[in-house]
Scaffold this active site. Structure first.
Site, PDB file in Angstrom:
ATOM      1  N   ARG A 176       0.642  -1.111   0.025  1.00  0.00           N
ATOM      2  CA  ARG A 176      -0.163  -0.032   0.024  1.00  0.00           C
ATOM      3  C   ARG A 176       0.799   1.493   0.285  1.00  0.00           C
ATOM      4  NH1 ARG A 176      -4.504  -3.418  -1.309  1.00  0.00           N
ATOM      5  NH2 ARG A 176      -5.278  -4.629   0.309  1.00  0.00           N
TER       6      ARG A 176
ATOM      7  N   LYS B  86      -0.719 -14.964   8.525  1.00  0.00           N
ATOM      8  CA  LYS B  86      -2.442 -15.218   7.609  1.00  0.00           C
ATOM      9  C   LYS B  86      -2.401 -16.391   6.615  1.00  0.00           C
ATOM     10  CE  LYS B  86      -1.813 -10.913   4.925  1.00  0.00           C
ATOM     11  NZ  LYS B  86      -2.273  -9.598   4.838  1.00  0.00           N
ATOM     12  N   HIS B  87      -3.335 -16.699   6.341  1.00  0.00           N
ATOM     13  CA  HIS B  87      -4.489 -16.643   6.591  1.00  0.00           C
ATOM     14  C   HIS B  87      -4.909 -18.581   7.281  1.00  0.00           C
ATOM     15  CE1 HIS B  87      -3.610 -14.098   2.909  1.00  0.00           C
ATOM     16  NE2 HIS B  87      -4.572 -13.713   3.564  1.00  0.00           N
TER      17      HIS B  87
ATOM     18  N   HIS C  78     -11.888 -13.108  -2.067  1.00  0.00           N
ATOM     19  CA  HIS C  78     -12.757 -11.703  -2.269  1.00  0.00           C
ATOM     20  C   HIS C  78     -14.528 -11.852  -2.682  1.00  0.00           C
ATOM     21  CE1 HIS C  78      -8.499 -11.538  -0.998  1.00  0.00           C
ATOM     22  NE2 HIS C  78      -8.317 -10.342  -0.790  1.00  0.00           N
TER      23      HIS C  78
ATOM     24  N   ASP D  20     -10.518 -11.791   8.485  1.00  0.00           N
ATOM     25  CA  ASP D  20      -9.939 -11.235   7.665  1.00  0.00           C
ATOM     26  C   ASP D  20     -11.116 -10.369   7.346  1.00  0.00           C
ATOM     27  OD1 ASP D  20      -8.388 -10.130   5.046  1.00  0.00           O
ATOM     28  OD2 ASP D  20      -8.700 -12.365   5.043  1.00  0.00           O
TER      29      ASP D  20
END
Length: 448
Positions: free
Chosen positions: A196, A289-290, A302, A375
């Site tokens: 990000r 994760k996960h 998603h 999540d």
């Protein structure tokens, strides 16, 4: 009669006297027995008191002693041995280890919070969800008022909330200044395609983690974790949703793919642990994760339901290995996958709704004592359940944090109503909030 003959007669009498005494004693004894018997017989008909067996025995003993030399035997002293009873077997008391100072501080703060404040601590949202304004990049009156109304536990930043180094630092600083309880401020900075902050130069774009795994350079991964920690903390972030601890077993898996360190659980374990240590040594909290391993699925959670047909034994032999290693290395957070494991749970619900996965497997079998987070519940695998049901079922399964519910108020209201109706207890809420506050104190997020 001569002196000798007199002496003989005296001697003769003296030899017979014991016999006479014995005969006399015997005769007296017989008379007494007969007398007692007659008295007894007569007493049966007349009511005259009779001797009991003890009295007869006493009389006989007295009679037999007639003419005998009295014998004075020493009195019998009763022996008072201590009772030979086995001491009761008691297990040694199990003493709880003393609390760390940060745990004591967390407990003290917890006692001051209302039920509403506790529940909000269990909810992490995006700046956009907090303010109901898309592309929130600054802290204005709307954000300040929202933090007062919804004292959330954490915020998660995405690309639309990040425009420059200066902007993101100013925003994270202002968010902390306006939050009653300082926040977890989180970001997904895995390296590779999930980064990000590289677009604004806070971090540098890195190769996919699969390449680090293939190279087998554990030192380079540790250094990468330290680099991320320094860069994130300089921008005001204290939580990184990394590393990915999934082992890829399905070559067609696109959701994880090259985000994973590879297909070998030993390699993934080594690399995930080094990333975790690099981050946490740099005072940024990491997150495995996960759980319990998302590398075997084909569909992308998603977008919708994602399912794996792995059995529990198969998970233990492969997918759980990196998570176990990370937990032993000191992981503070574990994120639960949205995938379904019908051969383990018996249904096709997401793993975060299953106490078999969250509590029995992660908490108890693997011994994880840290913070368990979902999540993002904005993902397609969860939104069909509704924000309220999704939040409640995750907490019932054992999750501590609801990450990014599709609607924060519906999630909050569902949890509060569940406590008020006795569906879950406030003690259950306290358990999660204590973990949240303890971690904030441990990493210096809360300092007062």
């Amino acid at each position: 009669m001569s002196h000798s003959s007199k002496h003989k007669r005296r001697h003769h009498r003296s030899r017979k006297s014991p016999l006479r005494k014995a005969l006399i004693g015997t005769a007296v004894c017989i008379v007494l027995i007969l007398g007692c018997f007659m008295v007894y017989v007569i007493g049966l008909g007349t009511g005259i008191p009779t001797f009991n067996e003890g009295e007869i025995a006493t009389q006989l003993a007295a009679t037999e002693s007639v003419g005998e030399e009295p014998t004075t035997e020493p009195p019998t002293v009763p022996t008072t041995e201590p009772p030979t009873t086995e001491p009761p077997t008691t297990e040694p008391p199990t003493t709880e280890p003393p609390l760390e100072p940060y745990e004591e501080s967390a407990m003290a703060l917890l006692e001051t919070l209302s039920l509403d404040e506790k529940i909000w601590q269990m909810i992490f949202v995006t700046p956009d969800e907090l303010t109901s304004i898309y592309n929130t990049t600054a802290v204005g009156e709307t954000t300040k008022n929202a933090l007062k109304s919804y004292p959330i536990g954490g915020l998660v930043f995405f690309g639309q909330n990040i425009t420059s180094k200066e902007q993101v630092k100013n925003m994270t600083t202002a968010l902390q200044a306006n939050s009653k309880i300082p926040l977890f401020i989180a970001v997904d900075e895995e390296g590779g395609r999930v980064s990000r902050l590289s677009k604004i130069g806070v971090t540098r774009q890195k190769s996919p983690m699969r390449e680090y795994g293939d190279a087998g350079d554990a030192e380079a991964v540790y250094a990468l974790g330290q680099e991320f920690a320094q860069q994130l903390s300089s921008a005001g972030f204290n939580l990184d949703y990394a590393p990915v601890a999934d082992v890829v077993t399905n070559a067609g898996n696109t959701e994880i793919g090259d985000r994973s360190f590879g297909t070998d659980p030993a390699v993934v374990s080594t690399m995930a642990v080094q990333m975790l240590k690099g981050l946490q040594d740099g005072k940024v909290i990491s997150c495995l994760k996960h759980f319990p391993g998302h590398g075997s699925t084909s569909a992308d959670s998603h977008l919708g339901r994602s399912l794996s047909n792995r059995t529990l034994d198969e998970l233990r032999q492969l997918e759980l290995i990196p998570f176990r290693a990370g937990i032993e290395a000191g992981a503070e957070l574990v994120m639960i996958s949205h995938m379904a494991l019908p051969k383990v749970t018996g249904n096709e619900d997401p793993c975060e709704f299953s106490s078999l996965i969250v509590t029995d497997l992660l908490r108890e079998e693997l011994g994880f004592e840290g913070l368990i987070v979902t999540d993002s519940q904005e993902m397609g695998a969860i939104t069909s359940y509704g924000s309220g049901e999704a939040a409640l079922r995750a907490v019932q399964a054992g999750c501590d944090v609801i990450t990014m519910p599709d609607n924060k108020l519906l999630a909050f209201n569902a949890l509060k109503k569940a406590v008020e109706d006795g569906v879950i207890t406030e003690e259950r809420i306290n358990e999660s909030v204590l973990r949240i506050l303890s971690l904030k104190y441990k990493y210096g997020i809360i300092t007062e």
